[in-house]
Design an enzyme around this catalytic site. Structure first.
Site, short mmCIF file in Angstrom:
data_model
loop_
_atom_site.label_atom_id
_atom_site.label_comp_id
_atom_site.label_asym_id
_atom_site.label_seq_id
_atom_site.Cartn_x
_atom_site.Cartn_y
_atom_site.Cartn_z
N SER A 57 -12.34 37.15 53.20
CA SER A 57 -12.68 37.77 54.42
C SER A 57 -13.44 39.27 53.90
O SER A 57 -14.05 39.81 55.41
CB SER A 57 -11.68 37.45 55.49
OG SER A 57 -10.99 36.25 55.39
N HIS A 97 -17.04 31.09 53.59
CA HIS A 97 -15.69 31.19 54.38
C HIS A 97 -15.49 30.48 55.66
O HIS A 97 -16.45 30.43 56.77
CB HIS A 97 -16.13 32.91 55.03
CG HIS A 97 -14.68 34.11 55.00
ND1 HIS A 97 -15.65 34.69 56.74
CD2 HIS A 97 -13.88 33.59 55.52
CE1 HIS A 97 -14.57 34.96 57.33
NE2 HIS A 97 -13.62 34.51 56.60
N GLU A 115 -19.46 30.72 56.90
CA GLU A 115 -20.13 32.18 56.46
C GLU A 115 -20.54 31.54 54.71
O GLU A 115 -19.32 31.47 54.41
CB GLU A 115 -20.15 33.16 56.77
CG GLU A 115 -20.19 33.73 57.67
CD GLU A 115 -19.67 35.48 57.92
OE1 GLU A 115 -20.10 36.32 58.97
OE2 GLU A 115 -18.48 35.53 57.48
N ASN A 158 -16.70 39.27 60.35
CA ASN A 158 -15.42 40.23 59.96
C ASN A 158 -15.86 42.14 60.25
O ASN A 158 -15.22 42.99 60.84
CB ASN A 158 -14.59 40.03 58.81
CG ASN A 158 -13.80 39.22 59.23
OD1 ASN A 158 -13.61 38.76 60.54
ND2 ASN A 158 -13.31 38.54 58.62
N1 CAA Z 1 -5.09 23.24 64.00
C1 CAA Z 1 -5.72 22.30 64.39
N2 CAA Z 1 -6.23 21.98 65.79
C2 CAA Z 1 -6.05 22.87 66.66
C3 CAA Z 1 -5.50 24.21 65.91
C4 CAA Z 1 -5.45 24.40 64.57
N3 CAA Z 1 -4.42 25.50 64.31
N4 CAA Z 1 -5.58 25.03 67.11
C5 CAA Z 1 -5.67 23.92 68.33
N5 CAA Z 1 -6.12 22.85 68.11
C6 CAA Z 1 -7.06 22.25 68.81
C7 CAA Z 1 -6.14 21.62 69.45
O1 CAA Z 1 -5.56 19.98 69.09
C8 CAA Z 1 -7.20 20.56 70.97
O2 CAA Z 1 -7.78 19.77 70.92
P1 CAA Z 1 -8.48 18.48 71.80
O3 CAA Z 1 -9.03 18.76 72.39
O4 CAA Z 1 -8.84 17.60 70.83
O5 CAA Z 1 -6.33 18.80 72.52
C9 CAA Z 1 -7.84 21.77 70.41
O6 CAA Z 1 -8.03 22.56 69.66
C10 CAA Z 1 -8.08 23.24 71.80
O7 CAA Z 1 -6.94 24.28 71.82
P2 CAA Z 1 -5.91 23.92 73.16
O8 CAA Z 1 -6.06 23.14 73.88
O9 CAA Z 1 -4.19 24.12 72.42
O10 CAA Z 1 -6.81 25.61 73.29
P3 CAA Z 1 -7.48 26.02 73.63
O11 CAA Z 1 -8.90 25.34 74.26
O12 CAA Z 1 -7.24 27.47 74.45
O13 CAA Z 1 -8.51 26.90 72.17
C11 CAA Z 1 -8.65 27.64 69.99
C12 CAA Z 1 -7.00 27.45 70.61
C13 CAA Z 1 -9.33 27.22 69.58
C14 CAA Z 1 -7.99 28.14 69.63
C15 CAA Z 1 -9.07 28.83 71.14
O14 CAA Z 1 -8.26 29.54 71.71
C16 CAA Z 1 -10.27 30.04 70.45
O15 CAA Z 1 -11.45 28.87 69.71
N6 CAA Z 1 -9.72 31.08 70.10
C17 CAA Z 1 -10.01 31.68 69.52
C18 CAA Z 1 -10.38 31.44 67.89
C19 CAA Z 1 -10.94 32.76 66.68
O16 CAA Z 1 -11.76 33.83 66.88
N7 CAA Z 1 -11.03 32.57 65.65
C20 CAA Z 1 -11.48 33.25 64.22
C21 CAA Z 1 -10.58 34.10 64.02
S1 CAA Z 1 -11.36 35.17 62.69
C22 CAA Z 1 -11.62 34.18 61.26
O17 CAA Z 1 -10.50 33.40 61.30
C23 CAA Z 1 -12.05 35.17 59.82
C24 CAA Z 1 -11.35 36.03 59.52
O18 CAA Z 1 -11.90 36.27 57.89
C25 CAA Z 1 -10.18 36.51 59.99
#
Ligand code: CAA
Length: 282
Positions: free
Chosen positions: A119, A140, A152, A190
């Site tokens: 990252s 990424h 990315e 990031n």
């Molecule tokens: N693995 C696989 N599938 C997952 C999962 C996981 N860990 N977490 C959630 N899901 C799936 C669920 O199964 C669900 O699928 P269906 O619609 O088919 O049922 C779908 O995602 C939605 O999940 P939920 O209904 O449980 O919950 P939600 O609608 O709140 O979504 C979320 C969860 C997708 C995590 C959402 O809250 C979200 O997009 N959050 C922000 C995530 C984000 O910003 N990520 C980037 C982080 S930064 C990074 O990663 C980079 C770095 O370098 C640090």
């Protein structure tokens, strides 16, 4: 170059997700962990995701069996022999990346692309541990990998255009949307996300608002899917801390300096969701 066999180094939160989407997308996939316990944990998490996808009707049982058949777990780096692409997803410590890239350079065929899911760390530094810097790039992913649409692809000053093109096409074949970035601290996402998360932690640390209100403010006021403290718990406090330290070291810009509270929580083993405790309990 056609990619058929993909290796993933690390089968944790990110590596496991990457291995899952590679196997689902038709690639023969090898996922490697350092011991059987971590490997079983990683593979079980992938299997649980597939089981859930079948139960929800998002995947057929035949597709699940086929994906399962394409995925091989291992603790042996030599199993990356014959891979056309290996994606490194180990923790964000350059000494460890150095070991991994040196080994991969010796094990994989000369045509193979060596990619990192880092990252924040310098990709050209990782490339310098190999004899094929023109075939080293960043790919990424975002957490949770099976859900997040973005990848990315990152080029260093040495990455060839052919390598970039292959990495871009490969990422798109996983159903991801690709953006291209230069090898600079934080790339695109990031660079913007880390100061935002750190500011939220500083606001909480100073007692400016409760954690619930900081999260509700961002979630409802900015229409984000989750608030910044909940998101830090998802990303991992340890990961966020390592990224912040690396970006601060590289830029000497105080906006990347990790707050004392974050360091304390990481020292206490509060890594967020993955450890059961972070800003919230899980
Ligand atoms: N693995 C696989 N599938 C997952 C999962 C996981 N860990 N977490 C959630 N899901 C799936 C669920 O199964 C669900 O699928 P269906 O619609 O088919 O049922 C779908 O995602 C939605 O999940 P939920 O209904 O449980 O919950 P939600 O609608 O709140 O979504 C979320 C969860 C997708 C995590 C959402 O809250 C979200 O997009 N959050 C922000 C995530 C984000 O910003 N990520 C980037 C982080 S930064 C990074 O990663 C980079 C770095 O370098 C640090």
């Amino acid at each position: 170059m056609e990619i058929k066999k993909v290796g993933v180094v690390g089968c944790g939160l990110m590596g496991g997700g990457i291995a899952q989407v590679c196997a689902e997308s038709g690639y023969e996939t090898v996922a490697r962990e350092i011991n059987d316990e971590l490997l079983n944990k990683g593979i079980s998490a992938i299997q649980a995701n597939w089981k859930k996808a079948v139960a929800k009707g998002r995947m057929t049982e035949e597709d699940q069996a086929a994906a399962q058949g394409r995925l091989k777990g291992t603790t042996n780096m030599n199993d990356f022999e014959g891979c056309d692409l290996v994606i490194e997803a180990v923790i964000e410590l350059m000494d460890l990346k150095k070991e991994v890239f040196t080994e991969l350079d010796n094990i994989t065929p000369p045509h193979a692309i060596l990619a990192t899911n880092t990252s924040c760390l310098s990709i050209i530094e990782m490339a310098s541990f190999t004899k094929r810097p023109e075939q080293v790039m960043g790919i990424h992913f975002f957490n949770p990998v099976p859900v997040m649409k973005l990848v990315e692809v990152v080029e260093t000053i040495s990455t060839s255009q052919e390598t970039m093109e292959t990495g871009r096409k490969f990422s798109e074949s996983l159903g991801k949307q690709v953006v291209t970035a230069k090898d600079s601290p934080g790339f695109i996402v990031n660079l913007l996300l880390i100061p935002f998360l750190l500011d939220a932690i500083r606001a909480y640390e100073k007692g400016l608002a409760t954690k619930e209100d900081i999260d509700a403010g961002v979630k409802l006021g900015l229409n984000h899917p989750m608030g910044p403290l909940t998101l830090t718990d998802l990303v991992g406090l340890d990961t966020t801390y390592h990224i912040a330290c690396a970006m601060y070291e590289e830029t000497a810009d105080s906006k990347y300096a990790p707050p004392v509270l974050l360091k304390q929580m990481v020292t206490a083993g509060w890594y967020g969701r993955k450890s059961g405790k972070g800003f919230y309990d899980y």
